[in-house]
Every structure is written in C-alpha cells, then in structure tokens.
Design a protein around this motif. Structure first.
Motif, PDB file in Angstrom:
ATOM      1  N   SER A  11      21.072  -1.460   1.605  1.00 47.71           N
ATOM      2  CA  SER A  11      21.334  -0.707   2.833  1.00 47.71           C
ATOM      3  C   SER A  11      22.126   0.564   2.529  1.00 47.71           C
ATOM      4  CB  SER A  11      22.130  -1.573   3.813  1.00 47.71           C
ATOM      5  OG  SER A  11      23.457  -1.764   3.323  1.00 47.71           O
ATOM      6  N   ARG A  12      22.280   1.392   3.543  1.00 50.20           N
ATOM      7  CA  ARG A  12      23.087   2.607   3.383  1.00 50.20           C
ATOM      8  C   ARG A  12      24.537   2.250   3.054  1.00 50.20           C
ATOM      9  NH1 ARG A  12      26.612   4.786   6.610  1.00 50.20           N
ATOM     10  NH2 ARG A  12      25.986   3.426   8.320  1.00 50.20           N
ATOM     11  N   ILE A  13      25.057   1.221   3.727  1.00 52.67           N
ATOM     12  CA  ILE A  13      26.450   0.821   3.482  1.00 52.67           C
ATOM     13  C   ILE A  13      26.614   0.297   2.061  1.00 52.67           C
ATOM     14  CG2 ILE A  13      28.251  -0.814   4.154  1.00 52.67           C
ATOM     15  CD1 ILE A  13      27.184  -0.626   7.015  1.00 52.67           C
ATOM     16  N   SER A  51      26.733   2.982  -0.575  1.00 50.72           N
ATOM     17  CA  SER A  51      27.898   3.876  -0.533  1.00 50.72           C
ATOM     18  C   SER A  51      29.140   3.285  -1.199  1.00 50.72           C
ATOM     19  CB  SER A  51      28.238   4.207   0.927  1.00 50.72           C
ATOM     20  OG  SER A  51      28.712   3.048   1.608  1.00 50.72           O
ATOM     21  N   GLN A  52      29.046   2.079  -1.750  1.00 50.64           N
ATOM     22  CA  GLN A  52      30.227   1.421  -2.315  1.00 50.64           C
ATOM     23  C   GLN A  52      30.726   2.137  -3.568  1.00 50.64           C
ATOM     24  OE1 GLN A  52      31.767  -1.323  -0.673  1.00 50.64           O
ATOM     25  NE2 GLN A  52      30.314  -0.453   0.807  1.00 50.64           N
ATOM     26  N   GLN A 104      19.867   3.758  -1.004  1.00 46.68           N
ATOM     27  CA  GLN A 104      19.357   3.098   0.189  1.00 46.68           C
ATOM     28  C   GLN A 104      17.849   2.898   0.064  1.00 46.68           C
ATOM     29  OE1 GLN A 104      20.207   5.176   3.823  1.00 46.68           O
ATOM     30  NE2 GLN A 104      19.169   3.674   5.121  1.00 46.68           N
ATOM     31  N   ASP A 155      28.275  -2.501  -5.126  1.00 47.76           N
ATOM     32  CA  ASP A 155      27.139  -2.277  -4.226  1.00 47.76           C
ATOM     33  C   ASP A 155      26.290  -3.537  -4.116  1.00 47.76           C
ATOM     34  OD1 ASP A 155      26.328  -2.018  -6.872  1.00 47.76           O
ATOM     35  OD2 ASP A 155      25.325  -0.073  -6.600  1.00 47.76           O
ATOM     36  N   GLU A 162      25.187  -8.861   3.007  1.00 49.21           N
ATOM     37  CA  GLU A 162      24.340  -8.514   4.154  1.00 49.21           C
ATOM     38  C   GLU A 162      23.108  -9.406   4.227  1.00 49.21           C
ATOM     39  OE1 GLU A 162      25.518  -3.787   4.611  1.00 49.21           O
ATOM     40  OE2 GLU A 162      23.724  -4.339   3.485  1.00 49.21           O
ATOM     41  N   THR A 182      26.284  -8.850   8.042  1.00 50.20           N
ATOM     42  CA  THR A 182      27.292  -7.829   7.756  1.00 50.20           C
ATOM     43  C   THR A 182      28.285  -8.375   6.733  1.00 50.20           C
ATOM     44  OG1 THR A 182      28.862  -8.514   9.466  1.00 50.20           O
ATOM     45  CG2 THR A 182      27.107  -6.971  10.124  1.00 50.20           C
ATOM     46  N   ASN A 242      36.411  -8.823   2.141  1.00 50.87           N
ATOM     47  CA  ASN A 242      35.157  -8.195   1.709  1.00 50.87           C
ATOM     48  C   ASN A 242      34.565  -9.027   0.582  1.00 50.87           C
ATOM     49  OD1 ASN A 242      36.213  -7.243  -0.910  1.00 50.87           O
ATOM     50  ND2 ASN A 242      37.361  -5.728   0.302  1.00 50.87           N
TER      51      ASN A 242
END
Length: 435
Positions: free
Chosen positions: A84-86, A89-90, A99, A119, A126, A131, A155
């Motif tokens: 994913s995009r999130i 971005s890690q 992504q 990442d 996810e 999430t 996390n």
C-alpha cells in the motif's frame, strides 16, 4: 551439604564474574536475561523487568501472528501480498518497495527476519488486520495470552513510539514461544542472507556462525532503545534463550550476548555436577519429585541472585513448603503441600491409574480439599473442562496424602493448561503416562 555448597557457589561465581556490562552503565536502556529453555531456570537476570523499547524485536510478534495465519490456512507461503501507499512510505530499514508492488509471504518472512524491513512489516499488518493500528491491538492481545504482561505494541515494525514498550524477560518469553509453537519456520532465523530483486541482504544477527550453537532469532535498533538482540542457542541438547537490550553499539551488544551465553553454558556444566551431588545426598526418588528435591536443597543454601529456580517459561513457578527437618509434612489439617515430602513410598492403588497425560496442581492431607482444589483450578483453565478429576492416595513419611490431578488429557492440553496456570502464578506440573 558442604560439598553441595561448594559446587553451587562455583555456579554463582561463574554467573557473576564478568557478566556486568563492562564500561557501560546506561541503566536507562540496558537489560539482560538468560534462561535455560529446557528447564525454565533463570541463569542471569539484570533489569529484566524494566521497561525498554523493543525496536525491531517487535517483528518477532509480527512473525508470530503471520505464522498463526499460515497455520490457520488463511495464507500460504506462495500467496502474494500487495504494497500500500502507507507501507511504501515507511522509513528504513526497508526493501524500498513501491505502492502496488507485490511480494510473496515467504519473501515477507525472510525480509522481516533478515533485512528487518519496516515496509514489509506494514504489508503484513495490513494483510492480517486491514490497518497497522488494528494489527497492533491484536499483537498486544496475543502478547498477553503468551504471558508477555509488560509489553504493549503500537506498530508492527518497532519504529519509534513512546508507548511501545517491553522487557527483556518478555522478549525471552516471545523467543521461546516462537520456537516452541512454530519449529517448522525456525530455519528462516538461521539464514545468513537472502536475495530480492537482484540485491542480496545480509542478516544483522552476527552471532550466527560466530558463537557455538546460536541459531536465531532477531536484532533491533532505534536511538531510544540502543542495540537489542534476542537469540537462541543449543549445545549438547541444552537450549538457551538470551536477551540483551540497550547496547551502545552493535559490536558491544554482540560481545556481551556471547559472553552471557558462554558463561551460562559453563554454569550448566557445573549444575550437572550439582545434581549428581544432590542425588548422592538423597534416596532414589520418583522422577516427578526429583526437581523439587533439588530445588529444596538449593533453597537451603540461602543464596542471592543472579540464579533463580523455576522462574522461566518452560516450567511453572516452583513452590516448596518444607519444615526444618526437610521431610515432615505441614501440620495443618487441610494445608496444601505443593512439593511433596522427601521420602515417598508407593501405595497399593485400588485400580490402575487413568491412561494418558495428567497435570498435578497440589497434594493435600484431605481428599475433600484436593477435590475442592481441582474444582477451583478447572475454572481457571478452560482446557481442563473435559478432564477427569483424580485424587490418588499415597503415603509419605507415615502420613496419607491425596494428589490433586486432572487426567485423561493429551500432552498438548497438559502443556497449555500448565502454561495458563503458570501465568496466574498457580502451581502445576505435567505428568507423563505411567508416572
């Protein structure tokens, strides 16, 4: 007893000498813990219950939940996971994923173990819980079930979060749980490198191949935590788990962990001599009770830490009630005798004992008290709902006592029930068929 004291003191000297973090006294970050994974004995403990930041040791819990999902049939090693995009971005350490990229579950495992890719940790989170925040809630809940009572996850990666905390003891428990529950995946933790997209990544666990017997697990670092490592080793059938947290450098952490492991194995060699000495001092016993008698002899020495008996994951807490003559049973009519008296005779049983595994949760001077104890314990461990309550009588030092046992269960149930009771600080030990 003098021979016993000399032998045991040699163990203490070995454990105490050279195990302090030489030239490094940052007690805000440092902690260490070493245990015998076979017996549960704690061999070294320093600030083991002080809150620390796990850093990438967090990924051991991420992997635990991933392994559970594979075992449950929710995923297979060949399934693909989408980035994913999130996730993309890690911050590093990462695989530099973009992504929309996909990776297999097996690649994700290797990336978490060897590269410690943040990442990929989010990709897994996810996949399993939509999430990362929801996944962290699941991580914390599972940690509680495994006995990690001082650990909270926020996390899946171990990236800085002031509320993501653990202890050296909890990380040792998690290490033991991973190896115990998922032995089929342990070879991943022994791999020195893996290749992805034409690039080869080397493991951060420098003890593999350097220290005799070391075969896993995980390292971690953020500025707030210092350099952490949780590792396992096996020599001659003896398995240890060792955790060092808060090292000022990776090389210091590695050297200190190596020092702890080697010293622990030396102490175990001396303990073998100790056990032989104890056996020379006591009559031949039912094997179920040998561990209790040895612990009683050790307790009589009134030694201080670092050695603690029965304070590990593989065995429940050890409770011993003995009077000054080391053999007399308590005089209270209904008193619990968690450790049975030293001199044991074998009674004539009216019928053969039930087949299969059993667990014992105490021994009592009154059969009604033993039965009442069983009814109480049954409410604490759901695994025992269908187990049979069994209160066999035996003679000890001229007194009649009654064991409180659950029978008719398998080895897995016995282990799970004792683990649950141990988490509640309740005495329990498994009894193999025929014992």
């Amino acid at each position: 007893m003098n021979a016993l004291r000399s032998l045991f003191l040699s163990v203490v000297i070995i454990l105490s000498w050279g195990l302090a973090p030489d030239g490094y006294a940052d007690t805000r970050r440092y902690a260490a813990f070493v245990a015998d994974a076979n017996s549960g004995d704690v061999l070294h403990s320093r600030l083991a219950d002080a809150q620390r930041y796990p850093a990438s040791l967090t990924k051991m819990m991420t992997l635990y939940l991933l392994f559970e999902a594979i075992e449950a049939g929710e995923l297979s090693l060949s399934d693909t996971l989408t980035v994913s995009r999130i996730a993309a971005s890690q911050q590093p350490s990462n695989l530099n994923l973009s992504q929309g990229d996909t990776i297999t579950v097996e690649t994700a495992i290797r990336a978490l173990v060897i590269k410690s890719a943040n990442d990929v940790a989010v990709v897994v989170a996810e996949q399993l819980a939509t999430t990362e925040r929801a996944f962290a809630v699941e991580m914390t809940a599972r940690a509680r079930e495994l006995g990690l009572s001082n650990t909270t996850f926020r996390n899946a990666s171990g990236l800085p979060n002031s509320r993501q905390v653990t202890t050296a003891r909890d990380m040792a428990r998690l290490t033991v749980a991973l190896r115990r529950d998922f032995p089929q995946y342990m070879p991943y933790f022994s791999e020195r490198s893996f290749t992805y997209n034409g690039r080869t990544y080397r493991s951060h666990n420098n003890l593999i191949g350097r220290v005799d017997g070391v075969d896993g697990m995980k390292t971690g670092y953020i500025r707030a935590s210092g350099f952490n490592i949780a590792t396992t080793a096996e020599r001659d059938g003896r398995r240890l788990v060792a955790v060092v947290m808060g090292g000022p450098t990776a090389s210091y952490r590695d050297a200190h962990a190596e020092q702890l492991i080697n010293a622990a194995y030396r102490s175990l060699e001396n303990r073998e001599a100790l056990i032989v000495a104890v056996q020379d001092l006591t009559p031949r016993l039912n094997p179920i009770r040998e561990h209790d008698i040895i612990a009683t002899q050790i307790a009589a020495l009134d030694l201080s830490p670092p050695v603690a008996q029965g304070d590990g994951d593989a065995l429940p807490p050890l409770r011993i009630e003995m009077t000054d003559d080391m053999g007399a049973a308590p005089t209270t009519t209904h008193a619990s005798v968690d450790a049975e008296p030293t001199l044991i005779t074998f009674p004539d049983e009216p019928s053969p004992p039930p087949s299969g595994w059993a667990i014992q949760v105490g021994a009592y001077a009154d059969e009604a008290a033993a039965r009442a104890r069983l009814e109480t314990v049954q409410t604490l461990a759901g695994e025992l709902g269908d187990a049979e309550m069994y209160t066999p009588r035996f003679e000890a030092n001229g007194r009649t006592l009654f064991r409180a046992r659950f029978t008719g269960i398998n080895a897995t149930t016995a282990r799970a029930a004792c683990a649950r009771l141990a988490a509640r600080d309740e005495p329990c030990f498994a009894v193999a068929p025929g014992s």
